[in-house]
Design a protein around this motif. Structure first.
Motif, PDB file in Angstrom:
ATOM      1  N   GLN A  23      13.259 -12.053  -5.886  1.00  0.00           N
ATOM      2  CA  GLN A  23      12.672 -11.167  -6.898  1.00  0.00           C
ATOM      3  C   GLN A  23      11.623 -10.255  -6.268  1.00  0.00           C
ATOM      4  OE1 GLN A  23      10.951 -13.195 -10.227  1.00  0.00           O
ATOM      5  NE2 GLN A  23      12.934 -13.834 -11.054  1.00  0.00           N
ATOM      6  N   GLY A  24      10.777 -10.878  -5.423  1.00  0.00           N
ATOM      7  CA  GLY A  24       9.739 -10.104  -4.730  1.00  0.00           C
ATOM      8  C   GLY A  24      10.354  -9.026  -3.861  1.00  0.00           C
ATOM      9  N   LEU A  25      11.440  -9.397  -3.154  1.00  0.00           N
ATOM     10  CA  LEU A  25      12.130  -8.424  -2.304  1.00  0.00           C
ATOM     11  C   LEU A  25      12.636  -7.256  -3.149  1.00  0.00           C
ATOM     12  CD1 LEU A  25      13.287  -7.736   0.524  1.00  0.00           C
ATOM     13  CD2 LEU A  25      15.356  -8.935  -0.154  1.00  0.00           C
ATOM     14  N   GLY A  26      13.162  -7.584  -4.341  1.00  0.00           N
ATOM     15  CA  GLY A  26      13.639  -6.535  -5.259  1.00  0.00           C
ATOM     16  C   GLY A  26      12.521  -5.556  -5.576  1.00  0.00           C
ATOM     17  N   MET A  27      11.342  -6.098  -5.880  1.00  0.00           N
ATOM     18  CA  MET A  27      10.201  -5.239  -6.203  1.00  0.00           C
ATOM     19  C   MET A  27       9.795  -4.390  -5.007  1.00  0.00           C
ATOM     20  SD  MET A  27       8.039  -4.001  -8.231  1.00  0.00           S
ATOM     21  CE  MET A  27       7.448  -4.744  -9.731  1.00  0.00           C
ATOM     22  N   THR A  28       9.804  -5.004  -3.799  1.00  0.00           N
ATOM     23  CA  THR A  28       9.469  -4.246  -2.591  1.00  0.00           C
ATOM     24  C   THR A  28      10.421  -3.069  -2.421  1.00  0.00           C
ATOM     25  OG1 THR A  28       8.465  -6.109  -1.455  1.00  0.00           O
ATOM     26  CG2 THR A  28       9.383  -4.398  -0.065  1.00  0.00           C
ATOM     27  N   ILE A  29      11.726  -3.328  -2.670  1.00  0.00           N
ATOM     28  CA  ILE A  29      12.717  -2.258  -2.498  1.00  0.00           C
ATOM     29  C   ILE A  29      12.521  -1.165  -3.553  1.00  0.00           C
ATOM     30  CG2 ILE A  29      15.202  -1.762  -2.621  1.00  0.00           C
ATOM     31  CD1 ILE A  29      15.607  -4.490  -1.191  1.00  0.00           C
ATOM     32  N   VAL A  30      12.259  -1.578  -4.814  1.00  0.00           N
ATOM     33  CA  VAL A  30      11.977  -0.594  -5.874  1.00  0.00           C
ATOM     34  C   VAL A  30      10.783   0.272  -5.468  1.00  0.00           C
ATOM     35  CG1 VAL A  30      11.103  -0.308  -8.234  1.00  0.00           C
ATOM     36  CG2 VAL A  30      12.944  -1.935  -7.777  1.00  0.00           C
ATOM     37  N   LEU A  31       9.739  -0.412  -4.973  1.00  0.00           N
ATOM     38  CA  LEU A  31       8.524   0.282  -4.554  1.00  0.00           C
ATOM     39  C   LEU A  31       8.830   1.323  -3.476  1.00  0.00           C
ATOM     40  CD1 LEU A  31       5.699  -0.107  -5.598  1.00  0.00           C
ATOM     41  CD2 LEU A  31       5.270  -1.753  -3.785  1.00  0.00           C
ATOM     42  N   CYS A  32       9.652   0.907  -2.480  1.00  0.00           N
ATOM     43  CA  CYS A  32      10.034   1.829  -1.410  1.00  0.00           C
ATOM     44  C   CYS A  32      10.767   3.042  -1.988  1.00  0.00           C
ATOM     45  CB  CYS A  32      10.948   1.148  -0.391  1.00  0.00           C
ATOM     46  SG  CYS A  32      10.073   0.011   0.663  1.00  0.00           S
ATOM     47  N   PHE A  33      11.690   2.783  -2.920  1.00  0.00           N
ATOM     48  CA  PHE A  33      12.487   3.876  -3.476  1.00  0.00           C
ATOM     49  C   PHE A  33      11.649   4.818  -4.340  1.00  0.00           C
ATOM     50  CE2 PHE A  33      16.307   1.555  -2.202  1.00  0.00           C
ATOM     51  CZ  PHE A  33      17.057   2.617  -1.725  1.00  0.00           C
ATOM     52  N   VAL A  34      10.486   4.362  -4.792  1.00  0.00           N
ATOM     53  CA  VAL A  34       9.594   5.263  -5.539  1.00  0.00           C
ATOM     54  C   VAL A  34       8.632   5.966  -4.576  1.00  0.00           C
ATOM     55  CG1 VAL A  34       7.785   5.428  -7.288  1.00  0.00           C
ATOM     56  CG2 VAL A  34       9.743   3.926  -7.663  1.00  0.00           C
ATOM     57  N   VAL A  35       7.928   5.200  -3.731  1.00  0.00           N
ATOM     58  CA  VAL A  35       6.840   5.822  -2.967  1.00  0.00           C
ATOM     59  C   VAL A  35       7.329   6.685  -1.806  1.00  0.00           C
ATOM     60  CG1 VAL A  35       5.108   4.122  -3.622  1.00  0.00           C
ATOM     61  CG2 VAL A  35       6.409   3.779  -1.525  1.00  0.00           C
ATOM     62  N   ILE A  36       8.492   6.380  -1.227  1.00  0.00           N
ATOM     63  CA  ILE A  36       8.963   7.184  -0.093  1.00  0.00           C
ATOM     64  C   ILE A  36       9.373   8.596  -0.542  1.00  0.00           C
ATOM     65  CG2 ILE A  36      10.718   7.386   1.724  1.00  0.00           C
ATOM     66  CD1 ILE A  36      10.472   4.272   1.979  1.00  0.00           C
ATOM     67  N   PRO A  37      10.241   8.752  -1.591  1.00  0.00           N
ATOM     68  CA  PRO A  37      10.557  10.114  -2.035  1.00  0.00           C
ATOM     69  C   PRO A  37       9.324  10.873  -2.530  1.00  0.00           C
ATOM     70  CG  PRO A  37      12.110   8.554  -2.970  1.00  0.00           C
ATOM     71  CD  PRO A  37      11.033   7.744  -2.325  1.00  0.00           C
TER      72      PRO A  37
END
Lengths: 223, 226
Positions: A23-37
């Motif tokens: 679940q935590g990994l999912g959040m990390t990936i969501v975070l990456c997909f928001v903050v990188i773009p």
């Protein structure tokens, strides 16, 4: 030896913590997909404005970039998350993280894009304008594509740093990978969940490091 | 009270700032010390590993590449937490200061090794051959001919990397190192006024802005000759 295995590579505890960490990994990936773009877009805007002639625009942007490059991202995040509520706005952890990352990463990306734009020879700009393209079209179709190509390794390198940096969101209780691992660790009194989280990060980011290492050496070979 | 007054008394409360200034100064001194120790350790170890790598012993090189990759891929905060919270489980407890020092030094070592190695590789083969043919031994050629040229190329990326990593000393607040951010947060919890955070932020700017400006200057001064 058994002590080491029991405290760091305890399979039973890892199995129990696995769903939480996923679940935590999912959040990390969501975070990456928001903050990188968001950071890339912000950085491109900073660079485009910063390479335009007027000093009235250029100097404040240099100050903006240097300010946030000198500012530790964790300090920025703490300032936003614990400071802003004093103004009456109860900021959610996710919003605080995105805001902090926008300010921090747009400076780094901005600096990279600026170097890229400056690496495109002046003749390209002039040739594009003389074919009848407007200044905006010239930037969009001629200069920026070449600029980006020239700084691909730096862009990837910074993106890797941003992905790693999402781990500081754990400090403001955003349930990403490191936060999940620390929760599991505090429940089990065992370090295995942290080791498992580290393995997740390695699986996720090792390929990026390898590609980057190749690219950097290839860039160097051209010099 | 106008909105501006309220804003100023919240974030720029001089009375609160004056009260917590000594704490922040203590934090400033500790952060500076920690940053210097990390830079010294990381750069020395990185250079050493790059020189060892230039000996081209296959098994040794694989190990170096493996370790460098690992510390480039792991978030520094994860490394700090592993060292601080995990090592005590096997009876190797270290202080927060030591945990941050070791962690960030390992990260800087990894990046510095890559940069130094790239610098060594970039020195053309002819330089090596010419140096060796004048009768210099391998170590002499490395020390007197190759490294001086390599190091010059590595100064801009090393400066930027060293700044980025030493800014990570703020992560020490997670493991109770009394550096600037910890002091500012302690001040906040006592005073319930975020001016202590403003003061902490100023302290970081005083410490790091000169380095960032220096880095910008050095980038133009030592730029790659295209």
């Amino acid at each position: 030896m058994t002590l080491i295995i029991d405290s760091f590579f305890n399979v039973k505890i890892m199995q129990a913590a696995f769903p939480l960490l996923l679940q935590g990994l999912g959040m990390t990936i969501v975070l990456c997909f928001v903050v990188i773009p968001v950071g890339l877009a912000g950085g491109l805007i900073v660079a485009l404005l910063g390479t335009q002639g007027s000093n009235w625009v250029r100097w404040p942007l240099v100050a903006y970039v240097d300010f946030f490059r000198a500012f530790p991202p964790l300090v920025l995040l703490i300032f936003i998350y614990f400071g802003i509520p004093f103004t009456g706005w109860d900021i959610a952890p996710f919003t605080a993280v995105v805001l902090g990352f926008l300010l921090n990463t747009s400076s780094y990306y901005g600096e990279i894009f600026r170097a890229g734009i400056e690496s495109v020879v002046r003749g390209q700009f002039e040739a594009a304008r003389s074919t009848g393209l407007s200044a905006a079209q010239t930037m969009a179709y001629v200069v920026v594509p070449q600029a980006v190509r020239n700084v691909v390794p730096d862009l990837i390198s910074n993106t890797l740093e941003v992905a790693k940096l999402t781990s500081i969101a754990s400090v403001v209780a955003l349930p990403e990978l490191l936060f999940a691992a620390r929760s599991a660790q505090s429940i089990t009194y065992n370090a295995s969940p942290i080791v498992l989280a580290a393995l997740f990060y390695l699986v996720l980011l090792w390929p990026v490091v390898r590609v980057l290492s190749r690219l950097e050496h290839r860039m160097l070979a051209r010099h | 009270m106008t909105d501006l007054d309220r804003f100023l008394s919240t974030f720029f409360n001089l009375e609160v700032m004056a009260r917590y200034l000594p704490m922040i100064v203590d934090g400033f001194v500790l952060t500076t010390y920690l940053a210097l120790v990390i830079i010294a350790t990381g750069l020395t170890a990185g250079l050493l590993l790059a020189v060892i790598r230039s000996q081209q012993i296959r098994l040794v090189n694989w190990t170096i590449v493996f370790l460098v990759d690992m510390f480039r891929a792991l978030p520094p905060l994860v490394i700090i937490i592993m060292i601080y919270f995990a090592l005590p489980n096997v009876g190797l407890g270290v202080s927060g200061f030591v945990a941050v020092w070791i962690s960030l030094s390992l990260v800087l070592t990894a990046f510095a090794e890559e940069i130094f190695w790239a610098g060594i590789v970039s020195v053309s083969k002819g330089q090596w051959e010419a140096a060796r043919s004048t009768g210099l031994r391998f170590e002499q050629a490395l020390l007197y001919v190759v490294l001086p040229q390599a190091v010059r190329l590595t100064i801009p990326p090393l400066t930027n990397r060293a700044i980025a990593i030493t800014k990570g000393t703020a992560l020490g607040s997670v493991v109770a190192v009394p550096e600037i951010l910890t002091q500012a947060q302690t001040g906040l919890s006592f005073s319930y006024n975020p001016s202590t955070l403003t003061l902490g932020a100023l302290a970081y700017l005083i410490l790091f802005v000169p380095f960032v400006v220096f880095g910008r200057w050095i980038e133009t001064r030592f730029a790659w000759k295209r």
